[in-house]
Design a protein around this motif. Sequence first.
Motif, PDB file in Angstrom:
ATOM      1  N   SER A   1      -7.415   0.025  16.094  1.00  0.00           N
ATOM      2  CA  SER A   1      -8.071  -0.782  17.135  1.00  0.00           C
ATOM      3  C   SER A   1      -7.291  -0.717  18.443  1.00  0.00           C
ATOM      4  O   SER A   1      -7.004  -1.731  19.068  1.00  0.00           O
ATOM      5  CB  SER A   1      -8.244  -2.233  16.680  1.00  0.00           C
ATOM      6  N   SER A   2      -6.920   0.495  18.827  1.00  0.00           N
ATOM      7  CA  SER A   2      -6.196   0.768  20.084  1.00  0.00           C
ATOM      8  C   SER A   2      -4.798   0.164  20.117  1.00  0.00           C
ATOM      9  O   SER A   2      -4.204   0.040  21.179  1.00  0.00           O
ATOM     10  CB  SER A   2      -6.996   0.276  21.290  1.00  0.00           C
ATOM     11  N   LYS A   3      -4.254  -0.232  18.984  1.00  0.00           N
ATOM     12  CA  LYS A   3      -2.898  -0.771  18.925  1.00  0.00           C
ATOM     13  C   LYS A   3      -2.030   0.174  18.101  1.00  0.00           C
ATOM     14  O   LYS A   3      -2.395   0.537  16.984  1.00  0.00           O
ATOM     15  CB  LYS A   3      -2.883  -2.159  18.288  1.00  0.00           C
ATOM     16  N   GLN A   4      -0.891   0.573  18.658  1.00  0.00           N
ATOM     17  CA  GLN A   4       0.022   1.441  17.926  1.00  0.00           C
ATOM     18  C   GLN A   4       0.800   0.614  16.907  1.00  0.00           C
ATOM     19  O   GLN A   4       1.405  -0.402  17.246  1.00  0.00           O
ATOM     20  CB  GLN A   4       0.994   2.130  18.878  1.00  0.00           C
ATOM     21  N   MET A   5       0.739   1.042  15.658  1.00  0.00           N
ATOM     22  CA  MET A   5       1.400   0.342  14.552  1.00  0.00           C
ATOM     23  C   MET A   5       2.484   1.268  14.005  1.00  0.00           C
ATOM     24  O   MET A   5       2.190   2.402  13.620  1.00  0.00           O
ATOM     25  CB  MET A   5       0.397   0.003  13.460  1.00  0.00           C
ATOM     26  N   LEU A   6       3.714   0.763  13.934  1.00  0.00           N
ATOM     27  CA  LEU A   6       4.857   1.560  13.501  1.00  0.00           C
ATOM     28  C   LEU A   6       5.227   1.252  12.054  1.00  0.00           C
ATOM     29  O   LEU A   6       4.982   0.148  11.559  1.00  0.00           O
ATOM     30  CB  LEU A   6       6.061   1.263  14.397  1.00  0.00           C
ATOM     31  N   ASN A   7       5.859   2.216  11.394  1.00  0.00           N
ATOM     32  CA  ASN A   7       6.431   2.035  10.054  1.00  0.00           C
ATOM     33  C   ASN A   7       5.413   1.560   9.020  1.00  0.00           C
ATOM     34  O   ASN A   7       5.681   0.646   8.252  1.00  0.00           O
ATOM     35  CB  ASN A   7       7.618   1.062  10.096  1.00  0.00           C
ATOM     36  N   MET A   8       4.239   2.187   9.011  1.00  0.00           N
ATOM     37  CA  MET A   8       3.183   1.819   8.078  1.00  0.00           C
ATOM     38  C   MET A   8       3.277   2.652   6.800  1.00  0.00           C
ATOM     39  O   MET A   8       3.788   3.764   6.817  1.00  0.00           O
ATOM     40  CB  MET A   8       1.809   2.075   8.716  1.00  0.00           C
ATOM     41  N   TYR A   9       2.776   2.078   5.708  1.00  0.00           N
ATOM     42  CA  TYR A   9       2.553   2.846   4.484  1.00  0.00           C
ATOM     43  C   TYR A   9       1.135   3.398   4.552  1.00  0.00           C
ATOM     44  O   TYR A   9       0.225   2.731   5.052  1.00  0.00           O
ATOM     45  CB  TYR A   9       2.644   1.960   3.238  1.00  0.00           C
ATOM     46  N   GLU A  10       0.929   4.592   4.009  1.00  0.00           N
ATOM     47  CA  GLU A  10      -0.413   5.157   3.900  1.00  0.00           C
ATOM     48  C   GLU A  10      -0.769   5.301   2.424  1.00  0.00           C
ATOM     49  O   GLU A  10       0.091   5.648   1.611  1.00  0.00           O
ATOM     50  CB  GLU A  10      -0.490   6.530   4.559  1.00  0.00           C
ATOM     51  N   SER A  11      -2.022   5.021   2.090  1.00  0.00           N
ATOM     52  CA  SER A  11      -2.475   5.227   0.710  1.00  0.00           C
ATOM     53  C   SER A  11      -3.799   5.973   0.727  1.00  0.00           C
ATOM     54  O   SER A  11      -4.478   6.044   1.747  1.00  0.00           O
ATOM     55  CB  SER A  11      -2.654   3.896  -0.022  1.00  0.00           C
ATOM     56  N   ASN A  12      -4.147   6.512  -0.436  1.00  0.00           N
ATOM     57  CA  ASN A  12      -5.448   7.152  -0.585  1.00  0.00           C
ATOM     58  C   ASN A  12      -6.379   6.280  -1.416  1.00  0.00           C
ATOM     59  O   ASN A  12      -7.340   6.758  -1.987  1.00  0.00           O
ATOM     60  CB  ASN A  12      -5.306   8.546  -1.208  1.00  0.00           C
ATOM     61  N   HIS A  13      -6.086   4.975  -1.474  1.00  0.00           N
ATOM     62  CA  HIS A  13      -6.926   4.026  -2.199  1.00  0.00           C
ATOM     63  C   HIS A  13      -8.177   3.716  -1.390  1.00  0.00           C
ATOM     64  O   HIS A  13      -8.131   3.644  -0.172  1.00  0.00           O
ATOM     65  CB  HIS A  13      -6.177   2.709  -2.458  1.00  0.00           C
ATOM     66  N   CYS A  14      -9.268   3.501  -2.080  1.00  0.00           N
ATOM     67  CA  CYS A  14     -10.519   3.094  -1.440  1.00  0.00           C
ATOM     68  C   CYS A  14     -10.411   1.613  -1.050  1.00  0.00           C
ATOM     69  O   CYS A  14      -9.941   0.795  -1.835  1.00  0.00           O
ATOM     70  CB  CYS A  14     -11.673   3.307  -2.411  1.00  0.00           C
ATOM     71  N   ALA A  15     -10.816   1.275   0.166  1.00  0.00           N
ATOM     72  CA  ALA A  15     -10.813  -0.114   0.634  1.00  0.00           C
ATOM     73  C   ALA A  15     -12.046  -0.338   1.488  1.00  0.00           C
ATOM     74  O   ALA A  15     -12.476   0.555   2.220  1.00  0.00           O
ATOM     75  CB  ALA A  15      -9.547  -0.395   1.438  1.00  0.00           C
TER      76      ALA A  15
ATOM     77  N   TYR B   1      -9.759   9.205   1.488  1.00  0.00           N
ATOM     78  CA  TYR B   1      -9.393   7.876   1.964  1.00  0.00           C
ATOM     79  C   TYR B   1      -8.018   7.890   2.612  1.00  0.00           C
ATOM     80  O   TYR B   1      -7.081   8.487   2.108  1.00  0.00           O
ATOM     81  CB  TYR B   1      -9.380   6.873   0.815  1.00  0.00           C
ATOM     82  N   HIS B   2      -7.913   7.203   3.733  1.00  0.00           N
ATOM     83  CA  HIS B   2      -6.636   7.022   4.425  1.00  0.00           C
ATOM     84  C   HIS B   2      -6.589   5.569   4.865  1.00  0.00           C
ATOM     85  O   HIS B   2      -7.257   5.186   5.831  1.00  0.00           O
ATOM     86  CB  HIS B   2      -6.516   7.940   5.642  1.00  0.00           C
ATOM     87  N   ASN B   3      -5.834   4.766   4.162  1.00  0.00           N
ATOM     88  CA  ASN B   3      -5.709   3.356   4.508  1.00  0.00           C
ATOM     89  C   ASN B   3      -4.243   3.035   4.763  1.00  0.00           C
ATOM     90  O   ASN B   3      -3.350   3.613   4.148  1.00  0.00           O
ATOM     91  CB  ASN B   3      -6.317   2.486   3.411  1.00  0.00           C
ATOM     92  N   PHE B   4      -4.016   2.122   5.682  1.00  0.00           N
ATOM     93  CA  PHE B   4      -2.672   1.864   6.183  1.00  0.00           C
ATOM     94  C   PHE B   4      -2.275   0.416   5.964  1.00  0.00           C
ATOM     95  O   PHE B   4      -3.071  -0.501   6.171  1.00  0.00           O
ATOM     96  CB  PHE B   4      -2.606   2.232   7.666  1.00  0.00           C
ATOM     97  N   TYR B   5      -1.038   0.238   5.556  1.00  0.00           N
ATOM     98  CA  TYR B   5      -0.506  -1.071   5.194  1.00  0.00           C
ATOM     99  C   TYR B   5       0.715  -1.386   6.040  1.00  0.00           C
ATOM    100  O   TYR B   5       1.633  -0.575   6.156  1.00  0.00           O
ATOM    101  CB  TYR B   5      -0.084  -1.078   3.724  1.00  0.00           C
ATOM    102  N   THR B   6       0.730  -2.586   6.613  1.00  0.00           N
ATOM    103  CA  THR B   6       1.906  -3.090   7.305  1.00  0.00           C
ATOM    104  C   THR B   6       2.924  -3.508   6.250  1.00  0.00           C
ATOM    105  O   THR B   6       2.580  -4.171   5.281  1.00  0.00           O
ATOM    106  CB  THR B   6       1.539  -4.325   8.159  1.00  0.00           C
ATOM    107  N   LYS B   7       4.163  -3.111   6.426  1.00  0.00           N
ATOM    108  CA  LYS B   7       5.195  -3.459   5.451  1.00  0.00           C
ATOM    109  C   LYS B   7       5.406  -4.972   5.421  1.00  0.00           C
ATOM    110  O   LYS B   7       5.500  -5.612   6.468  1.00  0.00           O
ATOM    111  CB  LYS B   7       6.510  -2.760   5.787  1.00  0.00           C
ATOM    112  N   VAL B   8       5.456  -5.529   4.218  1.00  0.00           N
ATOM    113  CA  VAL B   8       5.647  -6.969   4.043  1.00  0.00           C
ATOM    114  C   VAL B   8       6.921  -7.427   4.749  1.00  0.00           C
ATOM    115  O   VAL B   8       6.921  -8.459   5.425  1.00  0.00           O
ATOM    116  CB  VAL B   8       5.688  -7.349   2.543  1.00  0.00           C
ATOM    117  N   GLN B   9       7.984  -6.659   4.626  1.00  0.00           N
ATOM    118  CA  GLN B   9       9.243  -7.069   5.253  1.00  0.00           C
ATOM    119  C   GLN B   9       9.098  -7.171   6.763  1.00  0.00           C
ATOM    120  O   GLN B   9       9.665  -8.068   7.387  1.00  0.00           O
ATOM    121  CB  GLN B   9      10.380  -6.112   4.879  1.00  0.00           C
ATOM    122  N   ASN B  10       8.320  -6.283   7.381  1.00  0.00           N
ATOM    123  CA  ASN B  10       8.097  -6.362   8.829  1.00  0.00           C
ATOM    124  C   ASN B  10       7.380  -7.656   9.208  1.00  0.00           C
ATOM    125  O   ASN B  10       7.723  -8.296  10.199  1.00  0.00           O
ATOM    126  CB  ASN B  10       7.277  -5.168   9.315  1.00  0.00           C
ATOM    127  N   VAL B  11       6.386  -8.036   8.421  1.00  0.00           N
ATOM    128  CA  VAL B  11       5.647  -9.281   8.680  1.00  0.00           C
ATOM    129  C   VAL B  11       6.587 -10.481   8.560  1.00  0.00           C
ATOM    130  O   VAL B  11       6.592 -11.374   9.415  1.00  0.00           O
ATOM    131  CB  VAL B  11       4.451  -9.428   7.714  1.00  0.00           C
TER     132      VAL B  11
END
Length: 75
Positions: free
Chosen positions: A6-20, A56-66
């Motif tokens: 959504s036009s926001k650069q997100m750093l240090n993300m995990y990527e998965s091939n899970h369907c969401a 599928y390419h889905n991205f997760y913010t690291k819990v520790q970052n949050v």
Amino acid sequence: MTVNISSKQMLNMYESNHCALGGDSGGPLFHGTTALGLLSGGSDETTCNSSSTGDYHNFYTKVQNVLNERGLHVS
């Protein structure tokens, strides 16, 4: 990995091939019993079931970052 969601650069993300699906945002990514991330965006799937296929390419913010951003910790 770094991604734009959504036009926001997100750093240090995990990527998965899970369907969401839409509405799954904020959902957890686990490794065993360890929470690794929270779903933040990715490809636009419309169906997730046992016969779903796709690139599928889905991205997760690291819990520790949050936790760090909010001054929180888990004890």
